[in-house]
Design a protein around this motif. Structure first.
Motif, PDB file in Angstrom:
ATOM      1  N   THR A 186     -11.543  16.096  -2.040  1.00  0.00           N
ATOM      2  CA  THR A 186     -10.372  16.351  -2.078  1.00  0.00           C
ATOM      3  C   THR A 186      -9.287  15.257  -2.511  1.00  0.00           C
ATOM      4  OG1 THR A 186     -11.151  18.494  -0.621  1.00  0.00           O
ATOM      5  CG2 THR A 186      -8.382  17.923  -1.134  1.00  0.00           C
ATOM      6  N   ALA A 187      -8.694  15.289  -3.173  1.00  0.00           N
ATOM      7  CA  ALA A 187      -7.701  14.039  -3.398  1.00  0.00           C
ATOM      8  C   ALA A 187      -6.669  14.858  -2.874  1.00  0.00           C
ATOM      9  CB  ALA A 187      -7.100  14.583  -4.742  1.00  0.00           C
ATOM     10  N   THR A 188      -5.816  13.639  -2.098  1.00  0.00           N
ATOM     11  CA  THR A 188      -4.940  13.333  -1.182  1.00  0.00           C
ATOM     12  C   THR A 188      -4.099  12.247  -1.681  1.00  0.00           C
ATOM     13  OG1 THR A 188      -5.452  11.916   0.159  1.00  0.00           O
ATOM     14  CG2 THR A 188      -5.925  13.438   0.577  1.00  0.00           C
ATOM     15  N   LEU A 189      -2.351  12.626  -1.163  1.00  0.00           N
ATOM     16  CA  LEU A 189      -1.351  10.773  -1.939  1.00  0.00           C
ATOM     17  C   LEU A 189      -2.002  10.207  -2.041  1.00  0.00           C
ATOM     18  CD1 LEU A 189       1.295  13.057  -1.606  1.00  0.00           C
ATOM     19  CD2 LEU A 189       1.302  12.798  -4.096  1.00  0.00           C
ATOM     20  N   ASP A 190      -2.548   9.542  -0.434  1.00  0.00           N
ATOM     21  CA  ASP A 190      -2.932   8.792   0.200  1.00  0.00           C
ATOM     22  C   ASP A 190      -3.952   7.626  -0.832  1.00  0.00           C
ATOM     23  OD1 ASP A 190      -1.378   7.855   2.206  1.00  0.00           O
ATOM     24  OD2 ASP A 190      -2.446   8.686   3.187  1.00  0.00           O
ATOM     25  N   LEU A 191      -4.927   8.499  -0.827  1.00  0.00           N
ATOM     26  CA  LEU A 191      -6.357   8.066  -2.010  1.00  0.00           C
ATOM     27  C   LEU A 191      -5.711   7.610  -2.868  1.00  0.00           C
ATOM     28  CD1 LEU A 191      -8.902  10.833  -0.906  1.00  0.00           C
ATOM     29  CD2 LEU A 191      -8.966   8.582  -0.416  1.00  0.00           C
ATOM     30  N   VAL A 192      -5.102   9.003  -3.760  1.00  0.00           N
ATOM     31  CA  VAL A 192      -4.046   8.327  -5.335  1.00  0.00           C
ATOM     32  C   VAL A 192      -3.308   7.185  -5.272  1.00  0.00           C
ATOM     33  CG1 VAL A 192      -2.379   9.451  -7.377  1.00  0.00           C
ATOM     34  CG2 VAL A 192      -4.093  10.537  -6.494  1.00  0.00           C
ATOM     35  N   LYS A 193      -3.077   6.738  -4.332  1.00  0.00           N
ATOM     36  CA  LYS A 193      -2.057   5.990  -4.000  1.00  0.00           C
ATOM     37  C   LYS A 193      -3.022   5.094  -4.225  1.00  0.00           C
ATOM     38  CE  LYS A 193       1.861   7.618  -1.877  1.00  0.00           C
ATOM     39  NZ  LYS A 193       2.634   7.848  -0.218  1.00  0.00           N
ATOM     40  N   LYS A 194      -4.312   4.987  -3.086  1.00  0.00           N
ATOM     41  CA  LYS A 194      -5.422   3.740  -3.170  1.00  0.00           C
ATOM     42  C   LYS A 194      -5.346   3.439  -4.328  1.00  0.00           C
ATOM     43  CE  LYS A 194      -8.210   3.719   0.015  1.00  0.00           C
ATOM     44  NZ  LYS A 194      -8.955   3.709   1.073  1.00  0.00           N
ATOM     45  N   GLU A 195      -6.220   4.090  -5.519  1.00  0.00           N
ATOM     46  CA  GLU A 195      -6.472   4.571  -6.505  1.00  0.00           C
ATOM     47  C   GLU A 195      -5.768   3.871  -7.226  1.00  0.00           C
ATOM     48  OE1 GLU A 195     -10.141   3.836  -7.776  1.00  0.00           O
ATOM     49  OE2 GLU A 195      -9.886   5.510  -6.319  1.00  0.00           O
ATOM     50  N   ARG A 196      -4.703   3.767  -7.436  1.00  0.00           N
ATOM     51  CA  ARG A 196      -3.445   3.209  -8.759  1.00  0.00           C
ATOM     52  C   ARG A 196      -3.663   1.839  -8.030  1.00  0.00           C
ATOM     53  NH1 ARG A 196       0.208   5.633 -11.850  1.00  0.00           N
ATOM     54  NH2 ARG A 196       1.208   3.979 -11.687  1.00  0.00           N
ATOM     55  N   ARG A 197      -3.797   1.898  -6.586  1.00  0.00           N
ATOM     56  CA  ARG A 197      -3.331  -0.522  -6.454  1.00  0.00           C
ATOM     57  C   ARG A 197      -4.697  -0.732  -7.002  1.00  0.00           C
ATOM     58  NH1 ARG A 197      -2.768  -1.622  -0.299  1.00  0.00           N
ATOM     59  NH2 ARG A 197      -3.033  -3.676  -0.764  1.00  0.00           N
ATOM     60  N   LYS A 198      -6.265  -0.053  -7.139  1.00  0.00           N
ATOM     61  CA  LYS A 198      -7.548  -0.693  -7.328  1.00  0.00           C
ATOM     62  C   LYS A 198      -7.735  -0.945  -9.425  1.00  0.00           C
ATOM     63  CE  LYS A 198     -10.497   1.199  -3.388  1.00  0.00           C
ATOM     64  NZ  LYS A 198     -11.520   1.873  -3.476  1.00  0.00           N
ATOM     65  N   GLU A 199      -6.550   0.125  -9.353  1.00  0.00           N
ATOM     66  CA  GLU A 199      -6.847   0.340 -11.175  1.00  0.00           C
ATOM     67  C   GLU A 199      -6.246  -0.173 -11.057  1.00  0.00           C
ATOM     68  OE1 GLU A 199      -8.362   1.074 -14.331  1.00  0.00           O
ATOM     69  OE2 GLU A 199      -9.091   1.496 -13.047  1.00  0.00           O
ATOM     70  N   LEU A 200      -4.874  -0.112 -11.451  1.00  0.00           N
ATOM     71  CA  LEU A 200      -3.621  -0.901 -12.109  1.00  0.00           C
ATOM     72  C   LEU A 200      -3.200  -2.486 -11.345  1.00  0.00           C
ATOM     73  CD1 LEU A 200      -1.595   2.742 -12.714  1.00  0.00           C
ATOM     74  CD2 LEU A 200      -3.232   1.464 -13.951  1.00  0.00           C
ATOM     75  N   VAL A 201      -4.831  -2.673 -10.457  1.00  0.00           N
ATOM     76  CA  VAL A 201      -3.993  -4.129 -10.139  1.00  0.00           C
ATOM     77  C   VAL A 201      -3.186  -5.560 -11.377  1.00  0.00           C
ATOM     78  CG1 VAL A 201      -6.195  -5.139 -10.055  1.00  0.00           C
ATOM     79  CG2 VAL A 201      -4.530  -6.089  -8.221  1.00  0.00           C
ATOM     80  N   MET A 202      -2.509  -6.191 -11.368  1.00  0.00           N
ATOM     81  CA  MET A 202      -2.350  -7.019 -12.133  1.00  0.00           C
ATOM     82  C   MET A 202      -1.844  -6.588 -13.215  1.00  0.00           C
ATOM     83  SD  MET A 202      -2.722 -10.200 -11.218  1.00  0.00           S
ATOM     84  CE  MET A 202      -2.920 -11.110 -12.648  1.00  0.00           C
ATOM     85  N   GLU A 203      -1.079  -5.694 -13.639  1.00  0.00           N
ATOM     86  CA  GLU A 203      -0.233  -4.330 -15.007  1.00  0.00           C
ATOM     87  C   GLU A 203       0.776  -4.401 -14.726  1.00  0.00           C
ATOM     88  OE1 GLU A 203      -2.931  -1.373 -16.763  1.00  0.00           O
ATOM     89  OE2 GLU A 203      -4.810  -1.858 -15.190  1.00  0.00           O
ATOM     90  N   GLY A 204       2.096  -4.910 -13.766  1.00  0.00           N
ATOM     91  CA  GLY A 204       2.960  -4.833 -13.866  1.00  0.00           C
ATOM     92  C   GLY A 204       3.272  -3.634 -12.978  1.00  0.00           C
ATOM     93  N   HIS A 205       2.669  -2.446 -12.002  1.00  0.00           N
ATOM     94  CA  HIS A 205       3.155  -1.513 -11.448  1.00  0.00           C
ATOM     95  C   HIS A 205       3.659  -1.714  -9.953  1.00  0.00           C
ATOM     96  CE1 HIS A 205       2.295   0.958 -15.356  1.00  0.00           C
ATOM     97  NE2 HIS A 205       1.295  -0.011 -15.019  1.00  0.00           N
TER      98      HIS A 205
END
Length: 473
Positions: free
Chosen positions: A396-415
């Motif tokens: 079940t997706a939550t905002l906290d899980l989405v935020k965590k995944e953005r950290r992991k996936e988009l690191v070093m890409e300027g976000h």
């Protein structure tokens, strides 16, 4: 002479260039100059001018934009990445020590070079100087999209996040015409800036092609950018709509788990919606590009924080752990997203918009919109987590899980810093490897004036109508 918006427009009146080919344009025209009035008269001229827009997004007059600074600032200013040691190339951004008299001009000057190049091209097309062919229409669409991107990037760098005050505070000058050398543009509100950006993107949809030409933005890139802009604005219905459209109809696909680490050393991949193609430029020896700044065998100025390493190590089977390599001190904390093309660490294509980002935008917008779409959020989050580790099942997706995944996936890409600021979050830079002191920004949120860049001193001096951001002096 230091550069200002005023001097950018002044070059328009003094320079001239007859366009003949892309190579001639890029090699002959100084990167800080502009195509003069009357130089764009054929559909091929418009294609050459569009190439100049993408070239400008990388750098102008030796100032690196997407080439370095627009990526490094939000990375070392967040909690995923830090500057390795005092004196390194990214220290000002890491410690938030830019002030009016020392602020790096690249984030201000270069976008306005690109904007004015776009305006020159659009003026030629709209004024009837070029026959309106399919090629010309697409060139117009690309110019509108790139102008929107440059204005948006200026807004998130120099303006208060939209959602803090609904865009009421000052943003940046919005320049949509070719100004003369005496022009003294004033700042618009953030809300007016977003209106202009979305207006350009909506208009671009009427002209731009679906054709996928690597290194160029197409209709799907425009829609992906609309998803991003609306996410920052807090218009989650629109962000959801455009992200869903790109994912379902754009024809892009996530790179498989087995190819994830290797894709960063390749020119393009199946999830590249809009990349800046360094491999077709002449930057092979530029030692200030992001590859050199990040690579341990060069400057090695950027390393993962202890906090981020702990986050990534929560799943020992996460494919993204394969991006970690040893830094200059032998610690496995450099994130190797810029390994170089063909062995040249200085040349790395920049992933401006990836499908991974659009999945995560879609998941977040699905949860935040007035009537949440939990099923879609669950699916989009699953796609990213499952690619990272094929053993991951749907949750079940939550905002906290989405935020965590953005950290992991988009690191070093300027976000990262912008992800923190756009919704009023706070990040604490913690762990044992930071060299911050009590005067630096250890906690980052949108209430500290230093999270918004100061307008450079040269611009303040040249334009009496230019208002500096609060608290800078």
């Amino acid at each position: 002479m230091r550069t200002t918006i005023h001097t950018i427009f002044a070059t328009l009146l003094t320079g001239s260039l007859m366009l003949s080919s892309c190579d001639d344009y890029l090699n002959t025209l100084p990167s800080y100059s502009l195509v003069s009035d009357g130089a764009i008269t054929t559909e091929n001229d418009t294609k050459v001018a569009v190439n100049g827009l993408y070239e400008g997004l990388i750098s102008a007059k030796g100032l690196y934009y997407y080439g370095t600074d627009f990526i490094t600032r939000p990375e070392v200013g967040g909690d995923n990445i830090q500057t390795r040691m005092s004196g390194d190339r990214t220290e000002n951004f890491y410690r938030f020590t830019d002030r009016q008299n020392n602020a790096r001009e690249s984030l201000w000057y270069v976008p306005y070079v690109v904007i004015n190049r776009a305006n020159v091209l659009l003026q030629a097309i709209d004024g009837g100087a070029v026959p309106m062919t399919d090629v010309t229409k697409n060139s117009k669409g690309e110019a509108l999209a790139v102008r929107a991107l440059a204005h948006f990037n200026l807004l998130i760098t120099y303006g208060t996040p939209y959602q803090k005050d609904n865009g009421a505070s000052l943003g940046v000058p919005v320049v949509t015409t070719v100004l003369d050398a005496a022009a003294l543009p004033e700042r618009f509100t953030v809300a007016q800036g977003y209106e202009a950006v979305l207006g350009d993107l909506n208009e671009a949809l009427n002209y731009i092609s679906e054709e996928k030409t690597y290194g160029h933005i197409n209709i799907w890139g425009v829609k992906a950018l609309m998803a991003r802009v609306n996410l920052y604005k807090g218009d989650y219905e629109e962000a959801y709509k455009y992200a869903k459209d790109v994912i379902e109809h754009g024809g892009y696909s996530l790179v498989p788990n087995s190819e994830y680490v290797a894709m960063w050393g390749k020119r393009e991949n199946s999830e590249s919606i809009f990349d800046l193609d360094f491999s077709t430029t002449t930057y092979g020896g530029a030692r200030e590009l992001i590859g050199a700044v990040a690579a341990p065998k060069s400057y090695g100025a950027m390393v993962a924080t202890d906090d981020f390493l702990n986050l990534l190590n929560e799943d020992q089977a996460d494919v993204r752990l394969g991006l970690l390599i040893e830094d200059k001190e032998g610690k496995k904390r450099a994130v190797n997203k810029y390994p170089g093309l063909d062995g040249n660490v200085f040349v790395n294509n920049i992933r401006v918009i990836r499908l991974s980002d659009i999945y995560l935008i879609g998941a977040e917008a699905a949860l935040r919109k007035n009537t949440p779409d939990q099923d879609l959020a669950d699916e989009y989050l699953y796609q990213i987590r499952h690619r990272a580790n094929s053993s991951n099942t749907k949750i079940t997706a939550t905002l906290d899980l989405v935020k965590k995944e953005r950290r992991k996936e988009l690191v070093m890409e300027g976000h990262r810093l912008y992800d923190i600021l756009r919704v009023g979050d706070t990040v604490e830079r913690k762990g044992g490897s930071h060299f911050l002191n009590g005067e630096d920004l250890i906690k980052v949120d949108w209430n500290d004036y230093r999270t918004i860049m100061p307008i450079p001193q040269a611009e303040i001096d040249a334009n009496p109508k230019m208002i500096q951001n609060p608290s800078y002096k």
